[in-house]
Motif scaffolding. Structure first.
Motif, PDB file in Angstrom:
ATOM      1  N   ARG A   1      16.816 127.498  91.898  1.00 27.23           N
ATOM      2  CA  ARG A   1      16.786 128.557  90.894  1.00 27.23           C
ATOM      3  C   ARG A   1      16.605 127.921  89.530  1.00 27.23           C
ATOM      4  O   ARG A   1      17.065 126.802  89.293  1.00 27.23           O
ATOM      5  CB  ARG A   1      18.065 129.395  90.951  1.00 27.23           C
ATOM      6  N   ALA A   2      15.942 128.611  88.636  1.00 32.97           N
ATOM      7  CA  ALA A   2      15.648 128.028  87.334  1.00 32.97           C
ATOM      8  C   ALA A   2      15.342 129.099  86.297  1.00 32.97           C
ATOM      9  O   ALA A   2      14.996 130.228  86.622  1.00 32.97           O
ATOM     10  CB  ALA A   2      14.463 127.065  87.431  1.00 32.97           C
ATOM     11  N   SER A   3      15.471 128.704  85.046  1.00 36.12           N
ATOM     12  CA  SER A   3      14.936 129.453  83.917  1.00 36.12           C
ATOM     13  C   SER A   3      14.194 128.433  83.067  1.00 36.12           C
ATOM     14  O   SER A   3      14.796 127.676  82.315  1.00 36.12           O
ATOM     15  CB  SER A   3      16.043 130.136  83.113  1.00 36.12           C
ATOM     16  N   SER A   4      12.882 128.396  83.221  1.00 38.45           N
ATOM     17  CA  SER A   4      12.058 127.379  82.591  1.00 38.45           C
ATOM     18  C   SER A   4      10.897 128.032  81.848  1.00 38.45           C
ATOM     19  O   SER A   4      10.453 129.120  82.225  1.00 38.45           O
ATOM     20  CB  SER A   4      11.518 126.405  83.652  1.00 38.45           C
ATOM     21  N   PHE A   5      10.410 127.372  80.814  1.00 36.55           N
ATOM     22  CA  PHE A   5       9.315 127.916  80.010  1.00 36.55           C
ATOM     23  C   PHE A   5       8.144 128.342  80.890  1.00 36.55           C
ATOM     24  O   PHE A   5       7.649 127.567  81.713  1.00 36.55           O
ATOM     25  CB  PHE A   5       8.860 126.861  78.997  1.00 36.55           C
ATOM     26  N   GLU A   6       7.751 129.592  80.719  1.00 34.70           N
ATOM     27  CA  GLU A   6       6.671 130.201  81.502  1.00 34.70           C
ATOM     28  C   GLU A   6       6.901 130.072  82.999  1.00 34.70           C
ATOM     29  O   GLU A   6       5.964 130.033  83.796  1.00 34.70           O
ATOM     30  CB  GLU A   6       5.315 129.598  81.099  1.00 34.70           C
ATOM     31  N   ALA A   7       8.166 130.012  83.393  1.00 35.77           N
ATOM     32  CA  ALA A   7       8.596 129.987  84.798  1.00 35.77           C
ATOM     33  C   ALA A   7       8.091 128.762  85.558  1.00 35.77           C
ATOM     34  O   ALA A   7       8.049 128.759  86.786  1.00 35.77           O
ATOM     35  CB  ALA A   7       8.166 131.269  85.518  1.00 35.77           C
ATOM     36  N   THR A   8       7.731 127.697  84.839  1.00 33.81           N
ATOM     37  CA  THR A   8       7.198 126.494  85.468  1.00 33.81           C
ATOM     38  C   THR A   8       8.309 125.482  85.721  1.00 33.81           C
ATOM     39  O   THR A   8       8.991 125.057  84.789  1.00 33.81           O
ATOM     40  CB  THR A   8       6.118 125.842  84.591  1.00 33.81           C
ATOM     41  N   VAL A   9       8.485 125.105  86.967  1.00 33.04           N
ATOM     42  CA  VAL A   9       9.455 124.080  87.353  1.00 33.04           C
ATOM     43  C   VAL A   9       8.673 122.838  87.770  1.00 33.04           C
ATOM     44  O   VAL A   9       7.874 122.888  88.705  1.00 33.04           O
ATOM     45  CB  VAL A   9      10.355 124.554  88.509  1.00 33.04           C
ATOM     46  N   ILE A  10       8.877 121.748  87.084  1.00 35.00           N
ATOM     47  CA  ILE A  10       8.172 120.504  87.378  1.00 35.00           C
ATOM     48  C   ILE A  10       8.995 119.684  88.368  1.00 35.00           C
ATOM     49  O   ILE A  10      10.209 119.556  88.224  1.00 35.00           O
ATOM     50  CB  ILE A  10       7.946 119.708  86.084  1.00 35.00           C
ATOM     51  N   TRP A  11       8.340 119.169  89.387  1.00 29.80           N
ATOM     52  CA  TRP A  11       9.063 118.361  90.369  1.00 29.80           C
ATOM     53  C   TRP A  11       8.354 117.026  90.578  1.00 29.80           C
ATOM     54  O   TRP A  11       7.166 116.885  90.297  1.00 29.80           O
ATOM     55  CB  TRP A  11       9.220 119.097  91.702  1.00 29.80           C
ATOM     56  N   GLU A  12       9.111 116.069  91.050  1.00 31.67           N
ATOM     57  CA  GLU A  12       8.543 114.769  91.391  1.00 31.67           C
ATOM     58  C   GLU A  12       9.425 114.078  92.413  1.00 31.67           C
ATOM     59  O   GLU A  12      10.593 114.448  92.591  1.00 31.67           O
ATOM     60  CB  GLU A  12       8.388 113.881  90.143  1.00 31.67           C
ATOM     61  N   MET A  13       8.856 113.108  93.093  1.00 30.16           N
ATOM     62  CA  MET A  13       9.619 112.243  93.984  1.00 30.16           C
ATOM     63  C   MET A  13       9.554 110.827  93.449  1.00 30.16           C
ATOM     64  O   MET A  13       8.490 110.346  93.059  1.00 30.16           O
ATOM     65  CB  MET A  13       9.086 112.327  95.410  1.00 30.16           C
ATOM     66  N   GLN A  14      10.703 110.187  93.417  1.00 28.77           N
ATOM     67  CA  GLN A  14      10.796 108.804  92.950  1.00 28.77           C
ATOM     68  C   GLN A  14      11.231 107.910  94.097  1.00 28.77           C
ATOM     69  O   GLN A  14      12.053 108.316  94.929  1.00 28.77           O
ATOM     70  CB  GLN A  14      11.800 108.690  91.801  1.00 28.77           C
ATOM     71  N   ASP A  15      10.692 106.697  94.120  1.00 28.60           N
ATOM     72  CA  ASP A  15      11.135 105.757  95.144  1.00 28.60           C
ATOM     73  C   ASP A  15      12.434 105.087  94.710  1.00 28.60           C
ATOM     74  O   ASP A  15      12.999 105.432  93.649  1.00 28.60           O
ATOM     75  CB  ASP A  15      10.046 104.725  95.455  1.00 28.60           C
ATOM     76  N   SER A  16      12.926 104.144  95.489  1.00 29.59           N
ATOM     77  CA  SER A  16      14.219 103.525  95.211  1.00 29.59           C
ATOM     78  C   SER A  16      14.236 102.741  93.905  1.00 29.59           C
ATOM     79  O   SER A  16      15.299 102.472  93.342  1.00 29.59           O
ATOM     80  CB  SER A  16      14.621 102.608  96.363  1.00 29.59           C
ATOM     81  N   ALA A  17      13.058 102.395  93.396  1.00 26.60           N
ATOM     82  CA  ALA A  17      12.961 101.675  92.120  1.00 26.60           C
ATOM     83  C   ALA A  17      12.835 102.629  90.932  1.00 26.60           C
ATOM     84  O   ALA A  17      12.771 102.189  89.783  1.00 26.60           O
ATOM     85  CB  ALA A  17      11.773 100.724  92.145  1.00 26.60           C
ATOM     86  N   GLY A  18      12.798 103.949  91.214  1.00 26.30           N
ATOM     87  CA  GLY A  18      12.659 104.927  90.148  1.00 26.30           C
ATOM     88  C   GLY A  18      11.233 105.219  89.747  1.00 26.30           C
ATOM     89  O   GLY A  18      10.980 105.927  88.765  1.00 26.30           O
ATOM     90  N   THR A  19      10.277 104.696  90.497  1.00 28.37           N
ATOM     91  CA  THR A  19       8.860 104.945  90.221  1.00 28.37           C
ATOM     92  C   THR A  19       8.430 106.296  90.785  1.00 28.37           C
ATOM     93  O   THR A  19       8.764 106.626  91.938  1.00 28.37           O
ATOM     94  CB  THR A  19       7.982 103.841  90.844  1.00 28.37           C
ATOM     95  N   VAL A  20       7.720 107.075  89.993  1.00 22.94           N
ATOM     96  CA  VAL A  20       7.234 108.376  90.461  1.00 22.94           C
ATOM     97  C   VAL A  20       6.091 108.146  91.443  1.00 22.94           C
ATOM     98  O   VAL A  20       5.071 107.540  91.101  1.00 22.94           O
ATOM     99  CB  VAL A  20       6.757 109.236  89.290  1.00 22.94           C
ATOM    100  N   VAL A  21       6.268 108.630  92.668  1.00 22.89           N
ATOM    101  CA  VAL A  21       5.259 108.417  93.711  1.00 22.89           C
ATOM    102  C   VAL A  21       4.582 109.713  94.135  1.00 22.89           C
ATOM    103  O   VAL A  21       3.595 109.685  94.871  1.00 22.89           O
ATOM    104  CB  VAL A  21       5.894 107.733  94.940  1.00 22.89           C
ATOM    105  N   LEU A  22       5.108 110.845  93.684  1.00 17.51           N
ATOM    106  CA  LEU A  22       4.538 112.146  94.029  1.00 17.51           C
ATOM    107  C   LEU A  22       5.007 113.131  92.969  1.00 17.51           C
ATOM    108  O   LEU A  22       6.157 113.040  92.498  1.00 17.51           O
ATOM    109  CB  LEU A  22       5.011 112.578  95.417  1.00 17.51           C
ATOM    110  N   GLU A  23       4.171 114.076  92.596  1.00 20.67           N
ATOM    111  CA  GLU A  23       4.575 115.048  91.585  1.00 20.67           C
ATOM    112  C   GLU A  23       3.788 116.342  91.732  1.00 20.67           C
ATOM    113  O   GLU A  23       2.728 116.376  92.359  1.00 20.67           O
ATOM    114  CB  GLU A  23       4.409 114.483  90.180  1.00 20.67           C
ATOM    115  N   GLY A  24       4.338 117.397  91.150  1.00 26.45           N
ATOM    116  CA  GLY A  24       3.693 118.691  91.201  1.00 26.45           C
ATOM    117  C   GLY A  24       4.515 119.698  90.414  1.00 26.45           C
ATOM    118  O   GLY A  24       5.371 119.330  89.598  1.00 26.45           O
ATOM    119  N   PHE A  25       4.282 120.964  90.637  1.00 25.66           N
ATOM    120  CA  PHE A  25       5.064 121.995  89.951  1.00 25.66           C
ATOM    121  C   PHE A  25       5.211 123.209  90.856  1.00 25.66           C
ATOM    122  O   PHE A  25       4.427 123.418  91.787  1.00 25.66           O
ATOM    123  CB  PHE A  25       4.431 122.390  88.615  1.00 25.66           C
ATOM    124  N   ALA A  26       6.243 123.988  90.571  1.00 32.49           N
ATOM    125  CA  ALA A  26       6.492 125.241  91.283  1.00 32.49           C
ATOM    126  C   ALA A  26       6.581 126.365  90.267  1.00 32.49           C
ATOM    127  O   ALA A  26       6.892 126.137  89.095  1.00 32.49           O
ATOM    128  CB  ALA A  26       7.787 125.150  92.083  1.00 32.49           C
TER     129      ALA A  26
END
Length: 306
Positions: A228-253
């Motif tokens: 659940r969220a309340s985000s600007f223009e209803a956009t929720v940004i998501w990402e997956m990070q590996d164990s080192a904190g590097t972003v390896v996948l991203e997208g939005f909902a």
């Protein structure tokens, strides 16, 4: 004169309380009273008795007050606007749901390491569901006083309890307080009045919350993320990070709405390009200020891609 029966749930000596994260548990069926927190002001005394904008609903396996069921529990977490409430589903066994939920608030150990409780520990003596209110009985007079908490913390701690108990029963019932069988006028130094009510979501809840995947769970290489969220223009940004904190996948909902409360969001994540292993799934609100404002609200869950 016909009396409405009361349902009293007492914490018995030696009662077993098992609290654990309910993995893979969906959102409450009807946008329960769980909402975002604006990076705005701390709830005022008046806010504590302000009706929330929507009624809560009980958890996905609810049977009213049964044992061994899922309960939504609210914990405190950090946001750019200060401490706010995040929801984590928990399963209780050995006691009824209101007792388990209240105990989780005061002494529970959240699975997500980013969450915590402001309560001093211990348990309520009893929790009573009445026709027009939820009544909690405190075990000691000290629970009525502010104690070690500052004013803002005390108000947020009270909202932890209110949002949790209302989520369990599925109604925006006021929460009344008793000590030694008599009505009490305060709880943690916060005025009870005719009953504690839920402060509007945007004043106490974090602006984004992940329901699935749950903290510490395993997922397939294609999984559903939601919350659940309340985000600007209803956009929720998501990402997956590996164990080192590097972003390896991203997208939005895209959430179902924004601005006035938290709305459900949901997205399908294709992690088939990633090797099996441990990752962190991150959801955050959109930041239209481009870094000029306080920054986005974030929720994270550690998961294992199998």
């Amino acid at each position: 004169m016909q009396h409405t029966p009361r349902r009293t749930v007492s914490v018995l000596t030696g009662a077993v309380l098992a609290l654990g994260l309910l993995a893979g548990c969906g959102d409450e069926s009807r946008d329960a009273g769980d909402r975002p927190s604006t990076p705005a002001s701390t709830p005022s005394a008046a806010d504590t008795t302000t009706d929330a904008t929507t009624e809560p609903t009980s958890g996905p396996t609810d049977d009213g007050m049964g044992e061994g069921a899922a309960v939504p529990v609210y914990y405190v977490g950090d946001t750019p606007g200060g401490d706010r409430l995040y929801r984590e589903f928990t399963r209780v066994t050995g006691v009824e749901r209101l007792v388990g939920a209240a105990a989780a608030v005061t002494q529970g150990d959240p699975v997500d390491p980013d969450y915590r409780t402001l309560w001093p520990g211990g348990r309520f003596t009893a929790v009573t569901l009445e026709a027009d209110a939820i009544v909690v009985e405190v075990p000691e007079e000290s629970w009525l006083e502010q104690g070690r908490l500052d004013r803002a913390q005390a108000k947020l701690a009270v909202q932890q309890l209110v949002y949790t108990l209302q989520g369990v029963v599925g109604k925006r019932l006021p929460v009344r307080v008793q000590y030694d069988g008599r009505p009490a006028s305060t709880l943690l130094g916060v005025t009870v009045g005719a009953g504690l009510k839920a402060t509007p979501e945007l004043e106490v809840l974090a602006f984004v919350n992940i329901t699935e995947p749950a903290e510490g769970t395993g997922v397939s290489d294609r999984f559903v993320a939601e919350g659940r969220a309340s985000s600007f223009e209803a956009t929720v940004i998501w990402e997956m990070q590996d164990s080192a904190g590097t972003v390896v996948l991203e997208g939005f909902a895209q959430a179902e709405g924004y601005m006035d409360k938290l709305y459900p969001w949901r997205t399908e994540v294709d992690a088939s390009s990633l090797p099996p292993g441990d990752y962190t799934f991150v959801a955050r609100t959109d930041d239209p200020s481009d870094g000029e404002g306080p920054g986005p609200t974030v929720d994270t869950k550690r998961i294992t891609v199998q």
